[in-house]
Each structure stands twice: as structure tokens, then as C-alpha cells.
Enzyme design. Structure first.
Site, PDB file in Angstrom:
ATOM      1  CG  HIS A  17      -1.893  -1.030   1.500  1.00 26.19           C
ATOM      2  ND1 HIS A  17      -1.974  -1.703   2.509  1.00 26.19           N
ATOM      3  CD2 HIS A  17      -2.751  -1.533   0.393  1.00 26.19           C
ATOM      4  CE1 HIS A  17      -2.868  -2.813   2.488  1.00 26.19           C
ATOM      5  NE2 HIS A  17      -3.604  -2.536   1.128  1.00 26.19           N
ATOM      6  CE  LYS A  41     -14.339  -6.481   2.267  1.00 21.24           C
ATOM      7  NZ  LYS A  41     -13.148  -6.042   1.642  1.00 21.24           N
ATOM      8  NE  ARG A  90      -2.416  -7.428  -4.558  1.00 17.86           N
ATOM      9  CZ  ARG A  90      -3.317  -7.529  -3.207  1.00 17.86           C
ATOM     10  NH1 ARG A  90      -2.721  -7.993  -2.050  1.00 17.86           N
ATOM     11  NH2 ARG A  90      -4.400  -7.323  -3.529  1.00 17.86           N
ATOM     12  CB  SER A 128      -4.156  -6.770   4.327  1.00 15.98           C
ATOM     13  OG  SER A 128      -3.642  -5.590   3.790  1.00 15.98           O
TER      14      SER A 128
HETATM   15  P1  ADP Z   1      -9.556  -4.193  -0.513  1.00 17.02           P
HETATM   16  O1  ADP Z   1      -9.882  -4.948   0.812  1.00 17.02           O
HETATM   17  O2  ADP Z   1     -10.367  -3.070  -0.810  1.00 17.02           O
HETATM   18  O3  ADP Z   1      -9.408  -5.093  -1.615  1.00 17.02           O
HETATM   19  P2  ADP Z   1      -6.834  -3.762   0.420  1.00 17.02           P
HETATM   20  O4  ADP Z   1      -6.569  -2.688   1.561  1.00 17.02           O
HETATM   21  O5  ADP Z   1      -6.495  -5.074   0.418  1.00 17.02           O
HETATM   22  O6  ADP Z   1      -8.278  -3.241  -0.145  1.00 17.02           O
HETATM   23  O7  ADP Z   1      -5.959  -2.919  -0.879  1.00 17.02           O
HETATM   24  C1  ADP Z   1      -6.450  -1.832  -1.400  1.00 17.02           C
HETATM   25  C2  ADP Z   1      -5.815  -1.613  -2.785  1.00 17.02           C
HETATM   26  O8  ADP Z   1      -4.703  -1.794  -2.805  1.00 17.02           O
HETATM   27  C3  ADP Z   1      -6.679  -2.659  -3.780  1.00 17.02           C
HETATM   28  O9  ADP Z   1      -6.541  -2.015  -5.154  1.00 17.02           O
HETATM   29  C4  ADP Z   1      -5.393  -3.924  -3.732  1.00 17.02           C
HETATM   30  O10 ADP Z   1      -5.226  -4.546  -5.128  1.00 17.02           O
HETATM   31  C5  ADP Z   1      -4.237  -3.014  -3.566  1.00 17.02           C
HETATM   32  N1  ADP Z   1      -2.778  -3.390  -2.983  1.00 17.02           N
HETATM   33  C6  ADP Z   1      -3.007  -4.202  -1.588  1.00 17.02           C
HETATM   34  N2  ADP Z   1      -1.697  -4.696  -1.443  1.00 17.02           N
HETATM   35  C7  ADP Z   1      -1.065  -4.417  -2.651  1.00 17.02           C
HETATM   36  C8  ADP Z   1       0.537  -4.549  -3.078  1.00 17.02           C
HETATM   37  N3  ADP Z   1       1.143  -5.518  -2.692  1.00 17.02           N
HETATM   38  N4  ADP Z   1       0.686  -4.032  -4.131  1.00 17.02           N
HETATM   39  C9  ADP Z   1       0.101  -3.181  -5.039  1.00 17.02           C
HETATM   40  N5  ADP Z   1      -1.194  -2.960  -4.631  1.00 17.02           N
HETATM   41  C10 ADP Z   1      -1.553  -3.539  -3.617  1.00 17.02           C
END
Ligand code: ADP
Length: 159
Positions: A17, A41, A90, A128
Site C-alpha cells: 500500500h 466485513k 498485483r 494484508s
Molecule cells: P480491499 O480490501 O478493498 O481489496 P486492500 O486494503 O486489500 O483493499 O487494498 C487496497 C488496494 O491496494 C487494492 O486495490 C489492492 O489491490 C491494492 N494492494 C494491496 N496490496 C498491494 C500490493 N502489495 N501491491 C499493489 N497493490 C496492492
């Protein structure tokens, strides 16, 4: 003034992030990190904890805002007067979900555009979900998350 909203669960914030935020920051005048407050959620960290961790880990600046939102993302974007959403990609596996989400958002608010940034090469494997999983078993996640997040995970899991 070009602003973008970076929405997500951030449960918890990872280097993946942070990489997206830093790169977005170099391209937009303002980035709003919007932490989703979705009672449907089940989150490990409360919305307040997630926002506090983002604030702790983000280099401060006038160009960054940390906020939370409830309900439809496009309603939030309209309220903020920002019509660019930022998401990270990703792997191919992210594509289908993100494609559907972006299309759905454009259907309900055609002025809202989603912009994607590719993951940084050092954080393509970081999510995450995986961080939560391995941290719950006591693994060292310091290569995947900033120190305050690592400490918060240890506290949460009583490690
Ligand atoms: P959600 O639960 O809404 O999918 P996340 O907090 O997991 O949200 O992630 C928010 C955004 O960040 C999403 O678009 C996700 O694909 C992106 N993201 C999460 N981890 C990575 C990473 N390692 N590299 C690039 N983008 C990421």
C-alpha cells in the site's frame, strides 16, 4: 488540482500500500487514503486502529489526507469532489475483481474513473490477508509491513 482517492480496507497497511501511495503522491497534487468502514466485513483492526496506523506510517504532508468512508465509494467520491479512484494491481488474480469493481463504479457514476498502478516489484507478493495469517502464527512480518504495524500485530495476537 489533481486529486485521487485511494480506497481500501488497509487491514493492516503494508509496504505494498505504501508503495502505491508514494508513487501516487508523485503524480497527484493530493491523495486521500480512504479506509473502508464496512460493518459487514470482519476486520482484524477497527477502522480507528487502521486509520491510526496509516497516519503513523505515512510521511506527513499537506498532499496526504487519511479519512474513512461508509457506504458507496462513489457517493464518498462525489462528496469529496474527487473523480479519480486509485487501485493497485498485483497479479492476474487481482484483475477480474478490480475490473468488475471499476466497471460497476463507472456504471453508477460515469464521471468517476479508476486508475491502476502496478505493484512495486518488491511487494507483489504482499497482501494484508497473508500478513494477518502469518503474523497470527508468530512469523516475522517486518519485511512486509512498517514497524508500527508489526508492533500492532504482535500486540493484537499477544505475541
Ligand atoms: P480491499 O480490501 O478493498 O481489496 P486492500 O486494503 O486489500 O483493499 O487494498 C487496497 C488496494 O491496494 C487494492 O486495490 C489492492 O489491490 C491494492 N494492494 C494491496 N496490496 C498491494 C500490493 N502489495 N501491491 C499493489 N497493490 C496492492
Amino acid at each position: 488540482m489533481q486529486a485521487a482517492i485511494y480506497p481500501g480496507s488497509f487491514d493492516p497497511l503494508t509496504f505494498g500500500h505504501l508503495d502505491i501511495i508514494e508513487r501516487a503522491r508523485a503524480r497527484f497534487d493530493r491523495v486521500v487514503v480512504a479506509v473502508a468502514d464496512n460493518p459487514q466485513k470482519h476486520h482484524l483492526f477497527s477502522v480507528q486502529e487502521r486509520m491510526d496506523l496509516v497516519r503513523k506510517c505515512l510521511p506527513a504532508g499537506k498532499d496526504i489526507e487519511v479519512d474513512s468512508f461508509k457506504g458507496l465509494l462513489v457517493d464518498y467520491a462525489r462528496k469529496k469532489g474527487i473523480n479519480t479512484l486509485l487501485r493497485g494491481l498485483r497479479a492476474v488474480s487481482d484483475f477480474e475483481y478490480e475490473f468488475n469493481l471499476a466497471t460497476m463504479n463507472r456504471k453508477i457514476a460515469k464521471e468517476v474513473e479508476t486508475v491502476f498502478l502496478m505493484t512495486g516489484e518488491s511487494s507483489f507478493y504482499v497482501s494484508s490477508k497473508l500478513v494477518r495469517e502469518v503474523a497470527s502464527f508468530g512469523a516475522d512480518v517486518s519485511a512486509m509491513v512498517p514497524e508500527p504495524v508489526s508492533a500492532a500485530l504482535k500486540k493484537k495476537f499477544g505475541i
